[in-house]
Design an enzyme around this catalytic site. Structure first.
Site, PDB file in Angstrom:
ATOM      1  N   SER A  17       0.756  -1.094   0.064  1.00 15.74           N
ATOM      2  CA  SER A  17       0.115  -0.225   0.017  1.00 15.74           C
ATOM      3  C   SER A  17       0.866   1.149  -0.063  1.00 15.74           C
ATOM      4  O   SER A  17       2.257   1.117   0.332  1.00 15.74           O
ATOM      5  CB  SER A  17      -0.908   0.061   1.130  1.00 15.74           C
ATOM      6  N   LYS A  85       0.256  -0.709  15.329  1.00 13.81           N
ATOM      7  CA  LYS A  85      -1.190  -1.052  15.787  1.00 13.81           C
ATOM      8  C   LYS A  85      -1.655  -2.399  15.091  1.00 13.81           C
ATOM      9  O   LYS A  85      -2.657  -3.058  15.414  1.00 13.81           O
ATOM     10  CB  LYS A  85      -2.381   0.101  15.705  1.00 13.81           C
ATOM     11  N   ASP A  86      -0.808  -2.705  13.928  1.00 13.95           N
ATOM     12  CA  ASP A  86      -1.177  -3.863  13.359  1.00 13.95           C
ATOM     13  C   ASP A  86      -0.416  -5.111  13.799  1.00 13.95           C
ATOM     14  O   ASP A  86      -0.953  -6.120  13.203  1.00 13.95           O
ATOM     15  CB  ASP A  86      -0.943  -3.784  11.659  1.00 13.95           C
ATOM     16  N   THR A 129     -16.144   2.914   9.299  1.00 17.98           N
ATOM     17  CA  THR A 129     -15.104   2.556   9.755  1.00 17.98           C
ATOM     18  C   THR A 129     -15.128   0.729  10.041  1.00 17.98           C
ATOM     19  O   THR A 129     -16.409   0.454  10.246  1.00 17.98           O
ATOM     20  CB  THR A 129     -14.871   2.975  11.256  1.00 17.98           C
ATOM     21  N   SER A 131     -13.028  -0.746  12.281  1.00 23.18           N
ATOM     22  CA  SER A 131     -12.712  -0.782  13.674  1.00 23.18           C
ATOM     23  C   SER A 131     -13.590  -0.842  14.738  1.00 23.18           C
ATOM     24  O   SER A 131     -14.374  -0.002  14.892  1.00 23.18           O
ATOM     25  CB  SER A 131     -11.729   0.461  13.820  1.00 23.18           C
ATOM     26  N   LEU A 132     -13.548  -1.963  15.290  1.00 26.46           N
ATOM     27  CA  LEU A 132     -14.630  -2.142  16.540  1.00 26.46           C
ATOM     28  C   LEU A 132     -14.554  -1.021  17.597  1.00 26.46           C
ATOM     29  O   LEU A 132     -15.459  -0.695  18.207  1.00 26.46           O
ATOM     30  CB  LEU A 132     -14.566  -3.598  17.213  1.00 26.46           C
ATOM     31  N   ARG A 133     -13.206  -0.790  17.629  1.00 32.00           N
ATOM     32  CA  ARG A 133     -13.051   0.295  18.831  1.00 32.00           C
ATOM     33  C   ARG A 133     -13.631   1.478  18.547  1.00 32.00           C
ATOM     34  O   ARG A 133     -14.422   2.196  19.268  1.00 32.00           O
ATOM     35  CB  ARG A 133     -11.437   0.572  18.995  1.00 32.00           C
ATOM     36  N   ARG A 134     -13.453   2.014  17.207  1.00 32.23           N
ATOM     37  CA  ARG A 134     -13.940   3.184  16.692  1.00 32.23           C
ATOM     38  C   ARG A 134     -15.206   3.091  16.738  1.00 32.23           C
ATOM     39  O   ARG A 134     -16.057   4.053  16.920  1.00 32.23           O
ATOM     40  CB  ARG A 134     -13.434   3.893  15.166  1.00 32.23           C
ATOM     41  N   ARG A 151     -13.449  -1.028   4.455  1.00 28.39           N
ATOM     42  CA  ARG A 151     -11.879  -1.566   4.598  1.00 28.39           C
ATOM     43  C   ARG A 151     -11.269  -1.104   3.152  1.00 28.39           C
ATOM     44  O   ARG A 151     -11.871  -0.110   2.331  1.00 28.39           O
ATOM     45  CB  ARG A 151     -12.293  -3.196   4.130  1.00 28.39           C
ATOM     46  N   GLY A 152     -10.162  -1.577   3.036  1.00 28.75           N
ATOM     47  CA  GLY A 152      -9.238  -0.903   2.061  1.00 28.75           C
ATOM     48  C   GLY A 152      -8.242  -0.134   2.409  1.00 28.75           C
ATOM     49  O   GLY A 152      -8.198   0.332   3.377  1.00 28.75           O
ATOM     50  N   ASN A 153      -6.921   0.089   1.558  1.00 27.35           N
ATOM     51  CA  ASN A 153      -6.226   0.990   2.036  1.00 27.35           C
ATOM     52  C   ASN A 153      -6.681   2.382   1.818  1.00 27.35           C
ATOM     53  O   ASN A 153      -7.673   2.717   1.879  1.00 27.35           O
ATOM     54  CB  ASN A 153      -4.857   0.848   0.974  1.00 27.35           C
ATOM     55  N   THR A 156      -8.340   3.923  -0.963  1.00 28.25           N
ATOM     56  CA  THR A 156      -9.542   3.437  -1.444  1.00 28.25           C
ATOM     57  C   THR A 156     -10.462   3.947  -0.288  1.00 28.25           C
ATOM     58  O   THR A 156     -11.691   4.127  -0.807  1.00 28.25           O
ATOM     59  CB  THR A 156      -9.356   1.798  -1.089  1.00 28.25           C
ATOM     60  N   ARG A 157     -10.208   4.118   0.866  1.00 24.29           N
ATOM     61  CA  ARG A 157     -11.256   4.561   1.827  1.00 24.29           C
ATOM     62  C   ARG A 157     -11.667   5.943   1.317  1.00 24.29           C
ATOM     63  O   ARG A 157     -12.893   6.313   1.434  1.00 24.29           O
ATOM     64  CB  ARG A 157     -10.783   4.542   3.262  1.00 24.29           C
ATOM     65  N   CYS A 244      -8.133  -7.152  16.536  1.00 15.27           N
ATOM     66  CA  CYS A 244      -9.129  -6.429  15.902  1.00 15.27           C
ATOM     67  C   CYS A 244     -10.684  -6.949  16.477  1.00 15.27           C
ATOM     68  O   CYS A 244     -11.604  -6.370  16.075  1.00 15.27           O
ATOM     69  CB  CYS A 244      -9.023  -6.532  14.465  1.00 15.27           C
TER      70      CYS A 244
END
Length: 311
Positions: A17, A85-86, A129, A131-134, A151-153, A156-157, A244
């Site tokens: 990416s 974070k990944d 989003t 992200s479950l956190r967000r 999803r996506g880079n 893309t988002r 995640c």
């Protein structure tokens, strides 16, 4: 005293990416400036390939690093540059986190073509989003919003946002700033509003554990204040079984030797309310940072947060 290292020939494994390549090029330039010969090995990970499902449903954070670790194991590459974070909280046997670099902005960014802030969104607006956190934090702030997967880079988002699929999206500020796209940011969320993910904004460099020559070569790139902060944050997540698949936030700040860490846990089923905890202590070593993170996790658990036992 710093021990001089002989120049090495280093191959960096990286996702392909635009943001991942920027991060790898950044590390490449720093290492080349120290006399090393460096080239990149671009790779596509399973996390990049599976875009029709949320990460929590297909295996979590490790999907972005596994192929890079295979390249290290097979000797096709020597180091892997990751968004921290990944990176799963526990490294696989035989691998080590050799370097954590100075952190970029760790906060979340509100991005929208029409609206200046989360508060400005109309009732029932669609926010993107995966992200479950967000998602949990957004719903705590604005229960009326419709949270849709994204999803996506990074490019893309943003394209999906510009096509009108969302009224707004939430992204890591660090990625936008690193790619010179800070003009897309309408607002930066404060930690009191949207607590960041563990390690957000920091870069980590992974090596095979037996490559002490590489660890020595990477030592000048280490930013210890950042490493202390993210070690505490990742310890919270590790203690909670975090990936995640868990709506978990952890963010540490360091003032001299005094560290404060805030954490929040959300119920994946949406039954329990958001649970928050905070702890402050003197921290000068990674061991102390991890102990502080574990204490905060214990407070979360005492307040009713549940440890994730999923693989």
């Amino acid at each position: 005293m710093t021990v001089a290292t002989s120049p090495l020939s280093i191959v960096i494994a990286t996702r392909e990416s635009r943001l991942a390549m920027w991060q790898a090029e950044h590390v490449k330039a720093l290492l080349q400036a120290r006399g090393h010969t460096v080239e990149l090995l671009g790779m596509t990970t399973k996390g990049d390939q599976i875009l029709d499902r949320t990460l929590s449903k297909v295996g979590g954070k490790g999907l972005f690093v596994k192929e890079l670790e295979v390249a290290l194991e097979e000797g096709r590459a020597h180091i892997a540059v990751h968004s921290l974070k990944d990176v799963p909280m526990d490294m696989p046997q035989g691998f080590a986190l050799a370097c954590v670099m100075e952190r970029e902005d760790p906060h979340d960014a509100f991005v929208s073509p029409k609206y200046n802030s989360l508060d400005a969104l109309p009732q029932g607006a669609v926010v993107g989003t995966s992200s479950l956190r967000r998602q949990v934090l957004l719903q705590a702030l604005r229960p009326d919003l419709k949270i849709e997967p994204l999803r996506g880079n990074l490019d893309t988002r943003l394209r999906k946002l510009d096509e009108g699929q969302y009224d707004a999206i939430v992204l890591a500020a660090a990625g936008l700033k690193r790619l010179g796209m800070q003009d897309r940011i309408r607002a930066i969320f404060s930690p009191t509003t949207m607590l960041p993910a563990a390690g957000q904004g920091a870069l980590g460099i992974e090596i095979r554990a037996d490559r002490q020559d590489l660890a020595q070569a990477l030592a000048p790139l280490v930013h210890m204040p950042t490493w202390l902060r993210v070690a505490a944050e990742r310890a919270v997540s590790r203690s909670m079984g975090g990936s995640c698949s868990v709506p978990l936030a952890a963010h540490a700040v360091l003032d001299g030797d005094l560290m404060r860490i805030d954490a929040a846990w959300g119920d994946p089923q949406g039954v329990q309310s958001l649970i928050c905890a905070q702890q402050t202590a003197t921290v000068t070593t990674l061991v102390q940072a991890e102990a502080l993170g574990a204490q905060v996790a214990a407070h979360l658990q005492a307040a009713g947060a549940k440890i994730c036992t999923q693989s």
